[in-house]
Enzyme design. Structure first.
Site, PDB file in Angstrom:
ATOM      1  N   HIS A 482      50.423  67.290  63.754  1.00  0.00           N
ATOM      2  CA  HIS A 482      50.958  68.596  64.117  1.00  0.00           C
ATOM      3  C   HIS A 482      50.452  70.015  64.813  1.00  0.00           C
ATOM      4  O   HIS A 482      51.001  71.092  65.185  1.00  0.00           O
ATOM      5  CB  HIS A 482      50.469  69.715  62.235  1.00  0.00           C
ATOM      6  CG  HIS A 482      51.300  70.462  62.098  1.00  0.00           C
ATOM      7  ND1 HIS A 482      52.675  71.573  63.050  1.00  0.00           N
ATOM      8  CD2 HIS A 482      51.867  71.183  61.013  1.00  0.00           C
ATOM      9  CE1 HIS A 482      53.186  71.551  61.950  1.00  0.00           C
ATOM     10  NE2 HIS A 482      53.022  71.684  61.168  1.00  0.00           N
ATOM     11  N   ASP A 486      55.786  70.320  65.687  1.00  0.00           N
ATOM     12  CA  ASP A 486      55.908  70.912  64.652  1.00  0.00           C
ATOM     13  C   ASP A 486      56.719  70.695  63.795  1.00  0.00           C
ATOM     14  O   ASP A 486      57.824  70.052  63.309  1.00  0.00           O
ATOM     15  CB  ASP A 486      56.564  72.484  65.531  1.00  0.00           C
ATOM     16  CG  ASP A 486      55.697  74.079  66.659  1.00  0.00           C
ATOM     17  OD1 ASP A 486      54.790  73.336  65.874  1.00  0.00           O
ATOM     18  OD2 ASP A 486      56.478  74.097  66.886  1.00  0.00           O
TER      19      ASP A 486
END
Length: 511
Positions: A482, A486
């Protein structure tokens, strides 16, 4: 006229190297571009060619020395010039130190073979021969286990195995000696064996302190003097036990690491009380290097990456129908079965073009985007999970992908994969479905930013156009970093894979 031989450019982040091996000695005739020596850095091995034809003059940097970029290694006396006098005086002093060690009495050292650019040590797992056995040239002597592959060590010459230096279970570095072969002999032990045994039994004892006549690397001496470290407490990893700079750093940090690992690593916590009856029925087996490395890398991945997993499901009817229709024709033309993996590889390559951050990696404060797809395909072996890499998978046909995966899978299970074949992957596919897994969250293979988990195909009731129909369904799981990917990008990637698999014609039309 003399020509200088200097350290070549080692790479933008590499500032020093260690002289591993000289292929020539002073006075030898060399041709232009002929290999003179080999340098080892913390990343790669670099061969140094001769800049001119002539005679090798003085060797300035001996084996085991640490040198910087552009440092002077040796001189070449070009054709017609006489050798430098210094060379004849200096070298006889060094030669006697090296000569008895490997050539006396036609003794040949068995050394650790090349392990790969990122592998620095291995464990001796099995000796196929014992001291006194007759061996043929290229006959397998032992097997080494690294953190990635098993490496077989052939005999460099025909003769008798005189001595085993590294017993089973010993951890050796990339330049260590494993055994000694007495060339030309057959059977039985000779008189020279006891002497050789004594000489070798003294060597380990002397490796710590003054009993050795091997010079430690100058950089190591300087560091030991600065830090006040006793050479006897440092285990040398260089040739003949020579202490290198990194050995000093390792010795200095060893006590700290020991105290930290005991305090902070849960796996080091002592076991609770065990009933005596239970203890007698337990078996303790030392963890293999491959298993230990898998455990370490997976834990490092969890500690480093901001790992998250997103899920979807795919109707496999389209792929299964296409496969059933063309599998016989495909096998007849290409000589390989049409499996599911080529469809997944193609679908992932297609999706990675649209969401390139899933194919990227973080390097310090930079994101490295890759204009290629080197697809890692996780394969279970008797020794643990390995990930051979299908290079430039985005440019390959279905047949090429199937052939490559089949061939690599077979060699992975036989332990025959090379280091190069398991490095450089940019994205990974893991198929837990072959073992019956219905759902799982795969762990990233660092430094990659994405891994796709495939699972078992199971018929389930699905609603289609208001009607309940039975469909062959598979759950897909994408684990991603992450920090760089995204949620939108991850979901988009997984949806594109789903679309391509449910309608494989999209792959042909680049939709």
């Amino acid at each position: 006229m003399s020509t200088e031989v200097r350290v070549p450019t080692l790479g933008e982040s590499v500032t020093e190297a260690t002289v591993a091996t000289w292929f020539k000695k002073p006075g030898d005739t060399v041709a232009a571009d002929e290999m003179l020596c080999e340098l080892e850095t913390d990343k790669v091995t670099v061969e140094v060619p001769s800049p001119a034809a002539g005679t090798l003059g003085e060797i300035v940097a001996a084996e085991g020395e640490t040198v910087g970029v552009d440092a002077l290694l040796a001189t070449i006396e070009e054709a017609g010039a006489s050798p430098a006098p210094k060379k004849t005086e200096d070298k006889p002093a060094e030669k006697p130190a090296q000569q008895p060690q490997s050539n006396e009495g036609k003794m040949t050292d068995v050394m650790v073979p090349s392990l790969g650019e990122s592998v620095t040590e291995a464990t001796v797992s099995t000796w196929f021969k014992k001291v006194g056995d007759t061996v043929a040239a290229d006959e397998m002597l032992c097997e080494l286990e690294t953190d990635k592959v098993s490496v077989e060590v052939p005999s460099p010459a025909a003769g008798v195995l005189k001595e085993i230096v590294a017993e089973e279970g010993t951890t050796v570095d990339a330049s260590a000696k494993l055994a000694v072969i007495a060339e030309g002999e057959s059977g039985g032990a000779s008189d020279s064996a006891p002497a050789k045994e004594e000489a070798k039994s003294e060597a380990p004892a002397a490796s710590g302190k003054g009993g050795k006549d091997v010079e430690d690397a100058p950089s190591a001496k300087k560091l030991m003097a600065e830090k006040g470290i006793d050479p006897a407490s440092v285990q040398g990893s260089g040739k003949d036990g020579r202490i290198m700079k990194e050995d000093v750093a390792k010795a200095e940090s060893a006590p700290k690491q020991a105290s930290v690992s005991v305090a902070s690593t849960p796996s080091q916590a002592p076991r609770g009380p065990v009933n005596a009856d239970d203890a007698s029925r337990e078996e303790r087996v030392k963890m293999t290097r491959l298993r230990a490395t898998i455990a370490k890398r997976l834990k490092d991945s969890q500690n480093t990456a901001a790992m998250l997993t997103t899920y979807n499901e795919v109707d496999m009817s389209g792929v299964m129908n296409l496969r059933n229709e063309y599998k016989d024709l495909f096998n007849k033309k290409h000589g390989v079965k049409l499996g599911f993996m080529s469809f997944f590889v193609k679908a992932c390559c297609h999706a990675l073009k649209e969401v390139p951050e899933v194919n990227a990696e973080i390097d310090g404060n930079e994101v490295v985007y890759k204009n290629y797809v080197h697809m890692g395909v996780a394969v279970g072996t008797p020794n643990g999970l390995v990930v051979p890499v299908v290079r430039d998978a985005d440019q390959m046909s279905f047949a090429s992908i199937e052939k490559t995966i089949a061939e690599m899978g077979t060699r992975a299970r036989d332990g025959k994969l090379s280091m190069a074949e398991m490095q450089g992957g940019s994205f990974t596919i893991s198929n837990g479905g072959v073992y019956g897994s219905l759902m799982s969250s795969p762990i990233l293979n660092p430094p990659q930013s994405g891994i796709l988990g495939m699972h078992k195909i199971q018929e389930r009731p699905m609603v289609e156009n208001g009607q309940i129909v039975i469909k062959p369904m598979m759950y897909l799981a994408l684990s991603y970093d992450h920090r760089i990917v995204d949620g939108k990008g991850a979901v988009t990637f997984l949806v594109r894979v789903k679309e391509a698999l449910e309608d494989p014609r999209r792959l042909l039309m680049d939709l």
